[in-house]
Design a protein around this motif. Structure first.
Motif, short mmCIF file in Angstrom:
data_model
loop_
_atom_site.label_atom_id
_atom_site.label_comp_id
_atom_site.label_asym_id
_atom_site.label_seq_id
_atom_site.Cartn_x
_atom_site.Cartn_y
_atom_site.Cartn_z
N PHE A 1 1.76 -18.13 -3.16
CA PHE A 1 0.81 -18.24 -4.27
C PHE A 1 1.07 -19.54 -5.00
O PHE A 1 2.23 -19.90 -5.27
CB PHE A 1 0.95 -17.05 -5.21
N ARG A 2 -0.02 -20.26 -5.33
CA ARG A 2 0.11 -21.59 -5.93
C ARG A 2 -0.70 -21.67 -7.22
O ARG A 2 -1.61 -20.90 -7.45
CB ARG A 2 -0.42 -22.68 -4.98
N ARG A 3 -0.36 -22.68 -8.04
CA ARG A 3 -1.11 -23.01 -9.25
C ARG A 3 -1.52 -24.47 -9.13
O ARG A 3 -0.71 -25.38 -9.35
CB ARG A 3 -0.23 -22.82 -10.49
N PRO A 4 -2.77 -24.75 -8.74
CA PRO A 4 -3.20 -26.14 -8.55
C PRO A 4 -3.12 -26.95 -9.85
O PRO A 4 -3.45 -26.47 -10.93
CB PRO A 4 -4.66 -25.98 -8.11
N LEU A 5 -2.66 -28.20 -9.71
CA LEU A 5 -2.58 -29.13 -10.83
C LEU A 5 -3.38 -30.37 -10.45
O LEU A 5 -4.07 -30.40 -9.43
CB LEU A 5 -1.12 -29.49 -11.12
N SER A 6 -3.28 -31.42 -11.22
CA SER A 6 -4.00 -32.66 -10.92
C SER A 6 -3.23 -33.52 -9.94
O SER A 6 -2.05 -33.29 -9.66
CB SER A 6 -4.25 -33.44 -12.22
N ASP A 7 -3.91 -34.52 -9.39
CA ASP A 7 -3.29 -35.53 -8.52
C ASP A 7 -2.64 -34.94 -7.28
O ASP A 7 -1.62 -35.44 -6.79
CB ASP A 7 -2.26 -36.35 -9.29
N GLY A 8 -3.21 -33.86 -6.76
CA GLY A 8 -2.70 -33.28 -5.53
C GLY A 8 -1.41 -32.49 -5.68
O GLY A 8 -0.76 -32.15 -4.69
N LEU B 1 6.13 -21.68 5.22
CA LEU B 1 5.08 -22.18 6.11
C LEU B 1 3.98 -22.91 5.35
O LEU B 1 3.13 -23.57 5.97
CB LEU B 1 4.47 -21.02 6.89
N ASN B 2 3.98 -22.78 4.01
CA ASN B 2 2.96 -23.42 3.17
C ASN B 2 1.55 -22.97 3.55
O ASN B 2 0.60 -23.77 3.56
CB ASN B 2 3.07 -24.95 3.26
N LEU B 3 1.40 -21.70 3.86
CA LEU B 3 0.10 -21.18 4.28
C LEU B 3 -0.83 -20.99 3.09
O LEU B 3 -0.41 -20.53 2.02
CB LEU B 3 0.26 -19.83 4.98
N THR B 4 -2.10 -21.32 3.27
CA THR B 4 -3.10 -20.95 2.28
C THR B 4 -3.39 -19.45 2.42
O THR B 4 -3.01 -18.82 3.43
CB THR B 4 -4.41 -21.73 2.49
N GLU B 5 -4.06 -18.88 1.46
CA GLU B 5 -4.37 -17.46 1.54
C GLU B 5 -5.30 -17.16 2.72
O GLU B 5 -5.16 -16.14 3.39
CB GLU B 5 -4.98 -16.98 0.23
N ASP B 6 -6.23 -18.06 2.99
CA ASP B 6 -7.13 -17.86 4.13
C ASP B 6 -6.35 -17.90 5.45
O ASP B 6 -6.61 -17.09 6.36
CB ASP B 6 -8.24 -18.92 4.14
N GLU B 7 -5.42 -18.84 5.56
CA GLU B 7 -4.60 -18.91 6.78
C GLU B 7 -3.75 -17.66 6.93
O GLU B 7 -3.58 -17.13 8.04
CB GLU B 7 -3.70 -20.16 6.71
N PHE B 8 -3.23 -17.18 5.82
CA PHE B 8 -2.41 -15.97 5.86
C PHE B 8 -3.24 -14.77 6.31
O PHE B 8 -2.79 -13.97 7.15
CB PHE B 8 -1.82 -15.70 4.47
N LEU B 9 -4.45 -14.67 5.80
CA LEU B 9 -5.33 -13.56 6.20
C LEU B 9 -5.63 -13.58 7.70
O LEU B 9 -5.64 -12.53 8.35
CB LEU B 9 -6.64 -13.62 5.41
N LEU B 10 -5.85 -14.76 8.24
CA LEU B 10 -6.11 -14.86 9.68
C LEU B 10 -4.92 -14.39 10.49
O LEU B 10 -5.05 -13.66 11.48
CB LEU B 10 -6.47 -16.31 10.05
N ASP B 11 -3.71 -14.81 10.07
CA ASP B 11 -2.50 -14.36 10.76
C ASP B 11 -2.32 -12.85 10.64
O ASP B 11 -1.89 -12.18 11.58
CB ASP B 11 -1.27 -15.07 10.20
N ALA B 12 -2.63 -12.32 9.45
CA ALA B 12 -2.49 -10.88 9.24
C ALA B 12 -3.45 -10.09 10.13
O ALA B 12 -3.10 -9.04 10.68
CB ALA B 12 -2.73 -10.54 7.77
#
Length: 518
Positions: free
Chosen positions: A10-17, A72-83
């Motif tokens: 789970f991440r909290r997006p900030l500015s500048d990447g 693995l730095n997976l996004t939630e969508d990537e995690f769902l696909l693996d699941a």
């Protein structure tokens, strides 16, 4: 029956990447760290409870899939696909306080996509088991307390269609919707009955890698993390695992022979060059430390190792014993340098002993790391500043400053709640590295946050003005380079630049030039 062991990122997006990433399962306290969204985390804990559970399930014949999305730095969508590919019948998650809302939201998606039964475990859900089941219909079960055997017994009951009343430590719904919580069973004792963690499945079955998990104490690669015990004889009021998972019961130990068996397994199977004993308190029992060191030497293991301990029972003799058996690093908690605060948090540390212990460790070649917590019981500006000054005076090699976080289920949380001093906050704000949720009479939360953020930079700048400290770090960097190569040295160099410039992530040539002018 397929079981998915899940640790979403789970991440909290900030500015500048940039983004804050949550460390998820396996953390003794909730915190976040900064990184770039495209990069894997620089610090990742090994989720021991999940890994022991996976090993128990495998031993009983279940098919286990693992997805640890943090390293693995997976996004939630990537995690769902693996699941979805895992086709699980049951999904186990261990969310800490700071990610519980994320976990509830995401587990709903997991349930919707896979149809699996959702099981939650860990300290936070142990405290709120009844409420979670009453308020979230997609959660099927909650495991209360130390949960590995409870999870195994639950999965066996589901496989055999046995009554759930027989599963100790399980919270569940009856057919008519009533929530029940079964009494817990005794804590796992002896610990030797646990198989080694299922490291061959982490961070996921198709991509097993010991090196996916990293701690700043590691001085060689590959390094593996182990436990030699569970619990702690001391009762610090903020320590959530001791109070919630272990119910403040006595510390338990793996036998010395079992520990060294696992060390040899790690060397043979994974080629590890260093082992980190990430105990709740490695140094609390002199007899345990002595027996382990003697067994390491008896089997003529020459592997380097480090440990998480405390300075309460530590003495020169124990340090010499550890160094003689291969110890190269030691973490411990100062927490506060104020004796009144230490009394208030129930930590029997004699601060005046630290100087001698740290000097002794340095002479033995043991790198030392100390954790400091600002904002504990009865903290004032004066005590906080005095603790920081003391941390600067000590000849410690590295330090971590964090903010006191009142985790539910602890005495610290109960005391503050009774006094009405926990401000209204989302669970994600219970982040010991980023923000405070406590109202202090002597200073604001914003002051505490800024003080903690600045402390790392000011501390390191002061250390860079001490030739003896720099000389010792040069020695450790040589050892690091031999153990991890130039990539390890480069990682430490850029991290030092980031801290010296007061920037946790971004580094430029201008920053380097500014540091070189000091």
């Amino acid at each position: 029956m397929n079981i998915l062991i899940a640790n979403p990122a789970f991440r909290r997006p900030l500015s500048d990447g940039l983004e804050r990433y949550m460390l998820g399962s396996g953390m003794r306290f909730p915190l976040t760290l900064l990184k770039r969204s495209t990069e894997r985390p620089r610090y990742v804990t090994f989720p021991f409870f999940l890994a022991y559970t996976a090993a128990l399930l495998e031993r009983d014949g279940f098919h286990v899939s693992v997805i640890d999305g943090v390293p693995l730095n997976l996004t939630e969508d990537e995690f769902l696909l693996d699941a979805l590919e895992a086709k699980p019948a049951v999904i186990l998650l261990e969310p800490n306080t700071a990610v519980i809302d994320d976990a509830l939201r995401f587990s709903y998606k997991l349930k919707e996509k896979t149809g699996a039964k959702i099981v939650l475990a860990g300290s936070h859900v142990s405290v709120f088991a009844t409420e979670l089941l009453e308020q979230h219909s997609h959660i099927d079960f909650v495991l209360v307390g130390e949960y590995e055997l409870a999870c195994l017994n639950l999965i066996k009951a589901l496989r055999e269609n046995a009554p759930l009343t027989s599963v100790a430590g399980l919270a569940y719904r009856t057919p008519d919707g009533l929530v029940l919580v079964n009494p817990p069973e005794p804590l796992i004792n002896p610990l030797d009955q646990l198989p080694p963690p299922a490291r061959h499945l982490f961070p996921r079955n198709s991509e097993p890698a010991i090196t996916a998990y990293y701690d700043g104490m590691f001085q060689h690669t590959p390094t593996a993390t182990m436990h030699t015990s569970r619990g702690c004889p001391y009762r610090c009021n903020f320590c959530v695992w001791i109070q919630v998972l272990y119910r403040s019961e006595p510390q338990r130990y793996f036998s010395a022979s079992r520990i060294v068996d696992e060390m040899q397994l790690l060397i043979k199977k994974f080629g590890v060059k260093e082992i980190y004993f990430d105990d709740d308190n490695f140094t609390s029992n002199k007899k345990h430390v002595r027996q382990l060191c003697d067994e390491i030497k008896r089997r003529q293991l020459t592997i380097a190792w480090s440990a998480m301990g405390d300075a309460i029972a530590l003495n020169h003799e124990m340090l010499e014993c550890m160094a003689d058996a291969g110890c190269v690093g030691l973490k411990f908690g100062l927490d506060s340098a104020d004796s009144a605060i230490l009394d208030a948090i129930k930590k029997p540390l004699k601060v005046h002993r630290l100087k001698s212990l740290i000097e002794k460790a340095g002479k033995l070649g043991i790198k030392t790391h100390m954790s400091v917590v600002f904002g504990l019981t009865d903290e004032t500006r004066e005590t906080m500043e005095a603790t920081f000054e003391y941390a600067c005076e000590l000849d410690i090699d590295s330090v971590q400053f964090s903010m006191a976080t009142p985790c539910p289920g602890t005495d610290f949380y109960s005391e503050l709640a009774t006094e009405g001093r926990i401000r209204p906050a989302k669970w994600e704000e219970y982040d010991g590295s980023n923000m405070s949720v406590i109202n202090y009479p002597d200073f604001s939360g914003e002051y505490l946050e800024r003080f903690t953020t600045d402390a790392h930079t000011i501390w390191l700048r002061r250390k860079f003005r001490k030739p003896s400290w720099l000389w010792r770090q040069a020695h450790y960097l040589v050892r690091l380079t031999r153990g991890q190569g130039w990539p390890g040295l480069s990682k430490r160099f850029w991290r030092a630049i980031q801290l010296l410039t007061g920037d946790s992530v971004a580094v430029s040539k201008t920053d380097v030039a500014r540091v070189m002018r000091w």
